[in-house]
Design a protein around this motif. Structure first.
Motif, PDB file in Angstrom:
ATOM      1  N   TYR A 153      -3.233   5.114  -7.674  1.00 31.00           N
ATOM      2  CA  TYR A 153      -4.207   5.157  -6.579  1.00 31.00           C
ATOM      3  C   TYR A 153      -5.244   4.050  -6.758  1.00 31.00           C
ATOM      4  O   TYR A 153      -5.681   3.421  -5.786  1.00 31.00           O
ATOM      5  CB  TYR A 153      -4.927   6.512  -6.549  1.00 31.00           C
ATOM      6  N   GLY A 154      -5.636   3.824  -8.006  1.00 23.99           N
ATOM      7  CA  GLY A 154      -6.614   2.775  -8.286  1.00 23.99           C
ATOM      8  C   GLY A 154      -6.103   1.407  -7.867  1.00 23.99           C
ATOM      9  O   GLY A 154      -6.847   0.592  -7.305  1.00 23.99           O
ATOM     10  N   LYS A 155      -4.827   1.125  -8.155  1.00 24.53           N
ATOM     11  CA  LYS A 155      -4.249  -0.154  -7.727  1.00 24.53           C
ATOM     12  C   LYS A 155      -4.299  -0.287  -6.211  1.00 24.53           C
ATOM     13  O   LYS A 155      -4.589  -1.363  -5.672  1.00 24.53           O
ATOM     14  CB  LYS A 155      -2.798  -0.265  -8.220  1.00 24.53           C
ATOM     15  N   ALA A 156      -4.016   0.815  -5.507  1.00 32.05           N
ATOM     16  CA  ALA A 156      -3.988   0.758  -4.041  1.00 32.05           C
ATOM     17  C   ALA A 156      -5.376   0.573  -3.452  1.00 32.05           C
ATOM     18  O   ALA A 156      -5.595  -0.308  -2.606  1.00 32.05           O
ATOM     19  CB  ALA A 156      -3.345   2.040  -3.488  1.00 32.05           C
ATOM     20  N   VAL A 157      -6.341   1.391  -3.883  1.00 25.95           N
ATOM     21  CA  VAL A 157      -7.668   1.341  -3.262  1.00 25.95           C
ATOM     22  C   VAL A 157      -8.416   0.070  -3.629  1.00 25.95           C
ATOM     23  O   VAL A 157      -9.287  -0.387  -2.873  1.00 25.95           O
ATOM     24  CB  VAL A 157      -8.511   2.583  -3.619  1.00 25.95           C
ATOM     25  N   ASN A 158      -8.097  -0.519  -4.779  1.00 27.16           N
ATOM     26  CA  ASN A 158      -8.754  -1.767  -5.166  1.00 27.16           C
ATOM     27  C   ASN A 158      -8.106  -2.992  -4.529  1.00 27.16           C
ATOM     28  O   ASN A 158      -8.738  -4.043  -4.419  1.00 27.16           O
ATOM     29  CB  ASN A 158      -8.752  -1.915  -6.696  1.00 27.16           C
ATOM     30  N   LYS A 159      -6.867  -2.841  -4.094  1.00 33.28           N
ATOM     31  CA  LYS A 159      -6.173  -3.985  -3.495  1.00 33.28           C
ATOM     32  C   LYS A 159      -6.333  -4.040  -1.987  1.00 33.28           C
ATOM     33  O   LYS A 159      -6.421  -5.120  -1.395  1.00 33.28           O
ATOM     34  CB  LYS A 159      -4.680  -3.925  -3.849  1.00 33.28           C
ATOM     35  N   TYR A 160      -6.388  -2.863  -1.349  1.00 30.20           N
ATOM     36  CA  TYR A 160      -6.419  -2.815   0.110  1.00 30.20           C
ATOM     37  C   TYR A 160      -7.742  -2.232   0.598  1.00 30.20           C
ATOM     38  O   TYR A 160      -8.160  -1.154   0.179  1.00 30.20           O
ATOM     39  CB  TYR A 160      -5.243  -1.972   0.634  1.00 30.20           C
ATOM     40  N   ASP A 161      -8.399  -2.961   1.497  1.00 26.83           N
ATOM     41  CA  ASP A 161      -9.728  -2.561   1.975  1.00 26.83           C
ATOM     42  C   ASP A 161      -9.684  -1.334   2.864  1.00 26.83           C
ATOM     43  O   ASP A 161     -10.621  -0.542   2.879  1.00 26.83           O
ATOM     44  CB  ASP A 161     -10.383  -3.721   2.751  1.00 26.83           C
ATOM     45  N   LYS A 162      -8.633  -1.174   3.654  1.00 28.81           N
ATOM     46  CA  LYS A 162      -8.603  -0.107   4.646  1.00 28.81           C
ATOM     47  C   LYS A 162      -7.552   0.953   4.312  1.00 28.81           C
ATOM     48  O   LYS A 162      -6.847   1.443   5.178  1.00 28.81           O
ATOM     49  CB  LYS A 162      -8.335  -0.695   6.041  1.00 28.81           C
ATOM     50  N   VAL A 163      -7.455   1.288   3.039  1.00 24.88           N
ATOM     51  CA  VAL A 163      -6.515   2.323   2.633  1.00 24.88           C
ATOM     52  C   VAL A 163      -6.951   3.657   3.238  1.00 24.88           C
ATOM     53  O   VAL A 163      -8.142   3.902   3.462  1.00 24.88           O
ATOM     54  CB  VAL A 163      -6.453   2.412   1.097  1.00 24.88           C
ATOM     55  N   GLU A 217       0.832  -1.203   0.000  1.00 23.88           N
ATOM     56  CA  GLU A 217       0.000   0.000   0.000  1.00 23.88           C
ATOM     57  C   GLU A 217       0.868   1.256   0.000  1.00 23.88           C
ATOM     58  O   GLU A 217       0.585   2.233  -0.689  1.00 23.88           O
ATOM     59  CB  GLU A 217      -0.926  -0.003   1.216  1.00 23.88           C
ATOM     60  N   HIS A 218       1.965   1.195   0.772  1.00 30.36           N
ATOM     61  CA  HIS A 218       2.862   2.350   0.878  1.00 30.36           C
ATOM     62  C   HIS A 218       3.431   2.713  -0.487  1.00 30.36           C
ATOM     63  O   HIS A 218       3.408   3.890  -0.895  1.00 30.36           O
ATOM     64  CB  HIS A 218       3.995   2.023   1.849  1.00 30.36           C
TER      65      HIS A 218
END
Length: 636
Positions: free
Chosen positions: A74-84, A51-52
């Motif tokens: 950002y899309g990769k992060a928010v779609n991969k991690y539930d609690k971003v 996420e980092h």
């Protein structure tokens, strides 16, 4: 054995990825987003999709206003991690909207509101005006300039209303009549107009005032407060209760009340004056204002059933030319005091004057979103719109930046005067000269970036032949000014602007040359005691070597490494040689061809920089000074 080797390989890979991330973070912290992007993307290729790393990649592009790439990461992060972190969701929404992917932005806005329901940036706005809200909610300092207009007189002048190039207003300047108003011994009010034009300096100019183009509107008594429909064909105005013989009408107690009238424009002349049907001889109606779509008429009345002395009401203007029953705007607007002079701007914000709220004195001007939100509370506009005197009859042009209000504050020309206002964001200038820190010579073609407190690049300029640069900045903000040039270390200066509009702030930049005669000069490459591995701070410095060699593809160097005096001479010679070769290996790992580094040799403790030889007691810092590397240029 294979299992052990796999575990060892995995452990080494993880250690490398952590080191890569730390180095990228260091560049990110120093606003070197291009270098940070390169390192973060290398980390992703090597398997670090944490996420980092993903959100930092998004930030690198977002801060450079590269919305397409920012949305990708950002899309990769928010779609991969539930609690971003929700802040990254907000930036993702902004990036999607920037590239006009509104459908996806809408989906994430719903999620953002679920997580951050009380966030003021989206609390009362839907997905279609998120950017507008962010602009409106900005805390940028606004400068308001006011001007007592040149057509004011020693008599009362108030109630500006602009339609086309005409500004209509009420004035008691007609001294040719014998009738005087007993209240202030001035002539009765008539409706006048001036023509607005633009002067050579870009400022508004006003013609001489003249009576409104009608022989019917101005009577021997008061008329004021104009509102005109969007097509310019219908005018509403206030007048004393005047009968057909131009005489005042009275109620049973002998009081003459105000009434609302309508006129239409024919061949450039206002005609067909009609009294509105909801007038009454026993109370006053006045101060008309229209909704942006002209389907509603707002006005002031002291009729029975209100909340105070005068209240603001509204009627619907029906298609057949009739009107609905008047409705009181309710207790979120009206008080026990006086609410007067309504005006509705094109985004349906209500402005009015009142003495029933906490104010600076007498009538103050307020704004309210009551026409958009049932529970909206009025907001006092404050100074300079309001003073300790009567401030009223607010009008805003469609640009949201200019308009008019009326006031009887001291310093005017008459009892009531019309003031023009214009708003502008408080701005300052940041300027300076970029120089070589060693020779003090000016440096042209330095890329200078203005970076805000969140790390976003606001502006980029190049220095002139004289090394000069100039940047526009907002007031009351903290910025970093960063200068970059090939073969130089960045120059940096922090600047905090004040609240003084137009102030010039100096931010001279001093860049350190990386090439000095036959060396690439960087800060010392330090090693931990008895170690030869490359630390993060050393990697950061070695990236300067990488950059210089990329800029000069034919350059060949040699590396020399040195130790402190602790340990045996033989051991230190081997240790320094390992350090030289680990330094070489890092540079090669960054894509530099092996033949471009002729040698990497250690010299042990044979060339100390200070007194700390064998047997001399020295501090850890003094010993560290001797643990260093040099980079000599053999071919350019």
């Amino acid at each position: 054995m294979k299992t052990k080797l796999f575990i060892l390989f995995f452990a080494l890979s993880s250690t490398f990825m952590v080191a890569q991330r730390k180095l990228a973070d260091k560049f990110f912290k120093n606003f070197a987003y291009v270098k940070a992007t390169e390192l973060y993307e290398e980390a992703v290729k090597k398997g670090d999709s944490s996420e980092h790393v993903l959100t930092r990649l998004g930030d690198c592009y977002y801060n450079n206003s590269r919305s397409k790439e920012a949305a990708l990461w950002y899309g990769k992060a928010v779609n991969k991690y539930d609690k971003v972190n929700p802040e990254y969701i907000f930036k993702y929404i902004q990036s999607l909207r920037s590239i006009k992917n509104y459908e996806e932005a809408d989906k994430w806005l719903v999620k953002f509101k679920d997580i951050q329901g009380n966030d003021s940036r989206v609390k009362d706005f839907d997905a279609n005006n998120l950017d507008l809200y962010q602009d409106l909610a900005s805390t940028e300092d606004v400068i308001v300039k006011t001007q007592n207009l040149p057509f004011n007189t020693e008599f009362s002048d108030f109630g500006a209303y602009v339609a086309g190039d005409k500004l209509y207003f009420a004035s008691a300047r007609n001294t040719d009549v014998s009738k005087r108003y007993g209240w202030n011994a001035e002539p009765f009010l008539d409706i006048y107009y001036v023509t607005i034009s633009e002067g050579e300096d870009g400022n508004k100019e006003y013609s001489s005032a003249d009576f409104i183009n009608s022989s019917k509107i101005n009577s021997p008594y008061h008329q004021a407060s104009v509102a005109i429909t969007n097509d310019g064909q219908t005018m509403y105005f206030t007048r004393d209760n005047v009968n057909k013989r131009n005489r005042l009408g009275y109620d049973r107690k002998g009081t003459s009340h105000l009434k609302l009238y309508k006129a239409t424009l024919e061949d450039g002349v206002w005609k067909n004056i009609v009294e509105l049907p909801f007038n009454n001889d026993y109370y006053s109606n006045g101060h008309p204002a229209l909704s942006p779509d002209n389907t509603k008429l707002y006005f002031v009345s002291d009729r029975d059933g209100g909340f105070g002395q005068t209240d603001i009401y509204v009627v619907n203007i029906l298609e057949d030319g009739e009107y609905s029953e008047p409705r009181n705007l309710g207790p979120k607007v009206n008080t026990e005091g006086r609410e007067m002079f309504p005006f509705v701007n094109k985004d349906n914000t209500l402005f009015f004057s009142s003495d029933g709220y906490l104010n600076l004195g007498l009538l103050d001007i307020y704004k309210s979103d009551i026409l958009k939100k049932d529970n909206a509370e009025p907001e006092n506009l404050g100074a300079p719109y309001n003073s300790g005197y009567d401030d009223f009859a607010f009008f805003m042009n469609d640009d949201y930046k200019t308009g008019y209000f009326s006031s009887n504050r001291p310093g005017g020309k008459g009892g009531d005067d019309i003031y023009g206002f214009s708003t502008a964001t408080c701005k300052q200038i940041i300027e300076g000269i970029a120089r070589n820190i060693k020779t003090n010579e000016v440096l042209p073609n330095v890329e200078v970036k203005l970076i805000n407190s969140t790390g976003k690049i606001i502006a980029t300029v190049m220095t002139s032949e004289t090394g000069a640069f100039k940047l526009d900045a907002d007031c009351d903000k903290t910025y970093t000014v960063l200068g970059s040039k090939k073969d130089y270390k960045d120059g940096r200066k922090d600047v905090t602007t004040s609240l003084e509009d137009g102030k010039v702030n100096n931010a001279d930049l001093y860049l350190t040359p990386l090439i000095d005669d036959n060396q690439i000069v960087i800060n010392p490459i330090f090693f931990d005691f008895d170690k030869w591995n490359i630390r993060t701070d050393a990697e950061y410095e070695l990236e300067h070597i990488v950059d210089v060699m990329r800029e000069h593809p034919n350059m060949v160097i040699k590396i020399e490494s040195h130790t402190d005096s602790r340990g045996s001479d033989r051991y230190n010679m081997k240790l320094s040689d390992r350090r030289a070769k680990s330094t070489r290996d890092y540079i090669l790992s960054r894509g530099i061809a092996p033949e471009r580094i002729e040698s990497a040799i250690g010299f042990g403790e044979t060339q100390l920089l200070n007194r700390c030889s064998n047997g001399v007691k020295c501090s850890a810092e003094e010993h560290q000074l001797n643990r260093r590397s040099y980079f000599y240029i053999l071919e350019k």
